[in-house]
Design a protein around this motif. Sequence first.
Motif, mmCIF file in Angstrom:
data_model
loop_
_atom_site.group_PDB
_atom_site.id
_atom_site.type_symbol
_atom_site.label_atom_id
_atom_site.label_comp_id
_atom_site.label_asym_id
_atom_site.label_seq_id
_atom_site.Cartn_x
_atom_site.Cartn_y
_atom_site.Cartn_z
ATOM 1 N N TYR A 39 -2.808 10.538 54.077
ATOM 2 C CA TYR A 39 -2.774 11.634 53.089
ATOM 3 C C TYR A 39 -2.595 13.059 53.363
ATOM 4 O O TYR A 39 -2.550 13.911 52.416
ATOM 5 C CB TYR A 39 -4.088 11.674 52.190
ATOM 6 C CG TYR A 39 -5.442 11.904 53.153
ATOM 7 C CD1 TYR A 39 -5.545 13.050 53.393
ATOM 8 C CD2 TYR A 39 -6.241 10.966 53.268
ATOM 9 C CE1 TYR A 39 -6.789 13.576 54.326
ATOM 10 C CE2 TYR A 39 -7.446 11.243 54.076
ATOM 11 C CZ TYR A 39 -7.702 12.557 54.575
ATOM 12 O OH TYR A 39 -8.881 12.860 55.154
ATOM 13 N N GLY A 40 -2.127 13.383 54.832
ATOM 14 C CA GLY A 40 -2.084 14.689 54.953
ATOM 15 C C GLY A 40 -2.839 15.579 55.832
ATOM 16 O O GLY A 40 -3.656 14.937 56.444
ATOM 17 N N ASP A 41 -2.522 16.786 55.859
ATOM 18 C CA ASP A 41 -2.944 17.718 56.980
ATOM 19 C C ASP A 41 -3.061 17.043 58.272
ATOM 20 O O ASP A 41 -3.900 16.885 59.096
ATOM 21 C CB ASP A 41 -4.470 17.883 56.507
ATOM 22 C CG ASP A 41 -4.516 18.943 55.540
ATOM 23 O OD1 ASP A 41 -3.444 19.607 55.012
ATOM 24 O OD2 ASP A 41 -5.523 19.247 55.099
ATOM 25 N N TYR A 42 -1.653 16.536 58.809
ATOM 26 C CA TYR A 42 -1.499 15.813 59.904
ATOM 27 C C TYR A 42 -1.648 16.910 61.145
ATOM 28 O O TYR A 42 -1.790 16.685 62.288
ATOM 29 C CB TYR A 42 0.168 15.320 59.857
ATOM 30 C CG TYR A 42 0.458 14.570 60.971
ATOM 31 C CD1 TYR A 42 0.165 13.005 61.024
ATOM 32 C CD2 TYR A 42 0.897 14.922 62.212
ATOM 33 C CE1 TYR A 42 0.728 12.059 62.035
ATOM 34 C CE2 TYR A 42 1.138 14.192 63.383
ATOM 35 C CZ TYR A 42 1.199 12.695 63.198
ATOM 36 O OH TYR A 42 1.391 11.834 64.324
ATOM 37 N N ILE A 43 -1.240 18.180 60.755
ATOM 38 C CA ILE A 43 -1.187 19.368 61.783
ATOM 39 C C ILE A 43 -1.862 20.375 61.053
ATOM 40 O O ILE A 43 -2.246 20.348 59.818
ATOM 41 C CB ILE A 43 0.005 19.702 62.312
ATOM 42 C CG1 ILE A 43 0.952 20.215 61.070
ATOM 43 C CG2 ILE A 43 0.656 18.472 63.223
ATOM 44 C CD1 ILE A 43 2.155 21.175 61.840
ATOM 45 N N TYR A 44 -2.421 21.367 61.830
ATOM 46 C CA TYR A 44 -2.941 22.450 61.152
ATOM 47 C C TYR A 44 -1.974 23.589 61.885
ATOM 48 O O TYR A 44 -1.714 23.540 63.065
ATOM 49 C CB TYR A 44 -4.482 22.701 61.505
ATOM 50 C CG TYR A 44 -5.473 21.727 60.891
ATOM 51 C CD1 TYR A 44 -6.100 22.596 59.549
ATOM 52 C CD2 TYR A 44 -5.209 20.573 60.678
ATOM 53 C CE1 TYR A 44 -6.788 21.787 58.690
ATOM 54 C CE2 TYR A 44 -6.201 19.787 59.821
ATOM 55 C CZ TYR A 44 -6.752 20.365 58.890
ATOM 56 O OH TYR A 44 -7.487 19.554 58.027
ATOM 57 N N GLU A 45 -1.891 24.668 60.944
ATOM 58 C CA GLU A 45 -1.009 25.955 61.507
ATOM 59 C C GLU A 45 -1.521 26.835 62.241
ATOM 60 O O GLU A 45 -1.035 27.880 62.705
ATOM 61 C CB GLU A 45 -0.215 26.164 60.227
ATOM 62 C CG GLU A 45 -1.076 27.284 59.199
ATOM 63 C CD GLU A 45 -2.027 26.476 58.559
ATOM 64 O OE1 GLU A 45 -2.451 27.135 57.504
ATOM 65 O OE2 GLU A 45 -2.369 25.466 58.622
ATOM 66 N N TYR A 46 -2.874 26.932 62.297
ATOM 67 C CA TYR A 46 -3.787 28.010 62.724
ATOM 68 C C TYR A 46 -3.415 28.482 64.217
ATOM 69 O O TYR A 46 -2.863 27.452 65.089
ATOM 70 C CB TYR A 46 -5.073 28.006 62.592
ATOM 71 C CG TYR A 46 -5.575 27.536 61.247
ATOM 72 C CD1 TYR A 46 -5.140 28.266 60.156
ATOM 73 C CD2 TYR A 46 -6.432 26.550 61.057
ATOM 74 C CE1 TYR A 46 -5.484 28.321 58.803
ATOM 75 C CE2 TYR A 46 -7.001 26.386 59.586
ATOM 76 C CZ TYR A 46 -6.345 27.011 58.386
ATOM 77 O OH TYR A 46 -6.684 26.730 57.341
ATOM 78 N N ARG A 47 -3.519 29.591 64.568
ATOM 79 C CA ARG A 47 -3.332 29.882 66.096
ATOM 80 C C ARG A 47 -4.669 29.178 66.863
ATOM 81 O O ARG A 47 -5.643 28.753 66.442
ATOM 82 C CB ARG A 47 -3.774 31.503 66.259
ATOM 83 C CG ARG A 47 -5.150 32.015 66.235
ATOM 84 C CD ARG A 47 -5.324 33.518 66.073
ATOM 85 N NE ARG A 47 -6.782 33.714 65.748
ATOM 86 C CZ ARG A 47 -7.107 34.888 65.560
ATOM 87 N NH1 ARG A 47 -6.276 36.025 65.453
ATOM 88 N NH2 ARG A 47 -8.415 35.376 65.392
#
Length: 528
Positions: free
Chosen positions: A187-195
Amino acid sequence: MSVLDRYALSRRRMLAVFGGAAVSAMAIPLESGKALAQAVFQTYPFQLGVASGDPSSDGFVIWTRLAPEPLEIGYGMPSAPVAVEWEVGDAPNMRNIVAKGTAIAPPELGHAVHVEVGGLQPNRDYWYRFTAGRERSLLGRARTTPALGAALERVRFAVAGCQHYEQGYYTAYRRLAEENPDFVFCYGDYIYEYRGNRVWNSASGPVENVRQHFGGEIYSLDDYRRRYAQYKMDTDLQAAHAAAPWFTVWDDHEIDNNWVTDLDQDGVDPKIFNLRRQAAVQAYYENMPLRASSFPTGTSLQIYRRATYGQLLNLNLLDTRQYRTDQPCGDRFGYCDAVEASRAEVIGQVQEKWLTNGLIESKSTWNVLAQQIMMMDLDREPGEGKAVNPDSWAGYRMPRNRLLQTIRDRKVGNVVVLTGDEHQNYAGDLYLDGAKAEGAPIASEFVVTSISSGGDGVDQRADMARIQAANPILKFNNAQRGYALCDVTPKAFVTEFKVLDAITRRDGKLSTRAKWALEAGKTGIVQA
């Protein structure tokens, strides 16, 4: 269709998207007779594993991406297209090859390969692998869907997502792979963009992350490619991809937290944010087992789509980010007039028409909305005035009620909503107004917890007893990590919530926390 025909088709598509200069370099090896780059690798090139996805009754997509040095600039590959051979067999020993060919891994797509395999038999397992030079990938299992309209006794599939790399291990994916599901809905949030961060300040205090993101917050195409590479190098995630075909959709963190249309959470000029979106959209396509029909065009990607499993299951995969209006109430928990805005949209008018027409025309026993954000309109602060999550359907009352009214008034039966995003397990029923819960439920919803986002979690969050008591539509909640198994027959839709006692260590123990079911032809979920 031959591999050269497929390449020509993809070339025309890429020409329309990127322009002639970017594509002509790809075309030179095939159109002028020059040799492709020689596939000689000092390091194993299939470090990101393999995957299959978007199955149909006669085939599926098989995917890999060549990356000998996944976290380096250029990921260890030459700036030239590379030939990759692929094979599909009808047994794990691969003695009988039923389809094979050669695909081109172009540098413009991060040397990713998307092969749309066709001509196979419906409703059966197949196995596949790739070869580049002398290097061979691991073996993956895929499965075709049943023939259109076929009678079907059972479909068994997994639901998973929200896999923050830093906050826990992917043990749940290893256990999911052992379940041998017919397919996986991510359903998503396969990656997280945070440092990358050593410490995570959780609600209970500072927690040292079990592992760290590589680099800072991600913005460029190279950034996103490296972030996907870091996630995909995890062998538990690779095992889950190799175990079954996936249907993937995105939520927010594939681009930026709580983004919608061309708006981000920081108020960046939309023109600037769209540069980031375009990089993120391309990287998402490069790293997911998607068909050419989802090939990105600038900042856009066609991700809502439909799959059917015989007469049993009508699976509607939704996009709740790309066409949505801005979150109300400043995107903060609460309630304001904008929740009732008449022009608010969640999935946009075109997608909404596509969805409602598909539901009305469906001949399937079960009609599933496979999507990202909760549809139950929970009061999040009972006793202190109504508060909704503005980043859920509850923050968009008009489009939410319009969809539910269509389901009710057109008598669309056996509607199940599958959701993620909340980092909790929920099971409940859907009404136009959850506070009143008048009449029979219109549909039911199963919200599936995260794979790792939020750390180990707890069985019951401190605030949930009060919230559940004030929201009778909510029948069950749990805040551990894991996934769900959905066992679907003509008689019942049963969701089994599988949880781990810990994900901040690799030996977490898996158990079934609860089972909830919906009986065909009846409304309202019951404990199974």
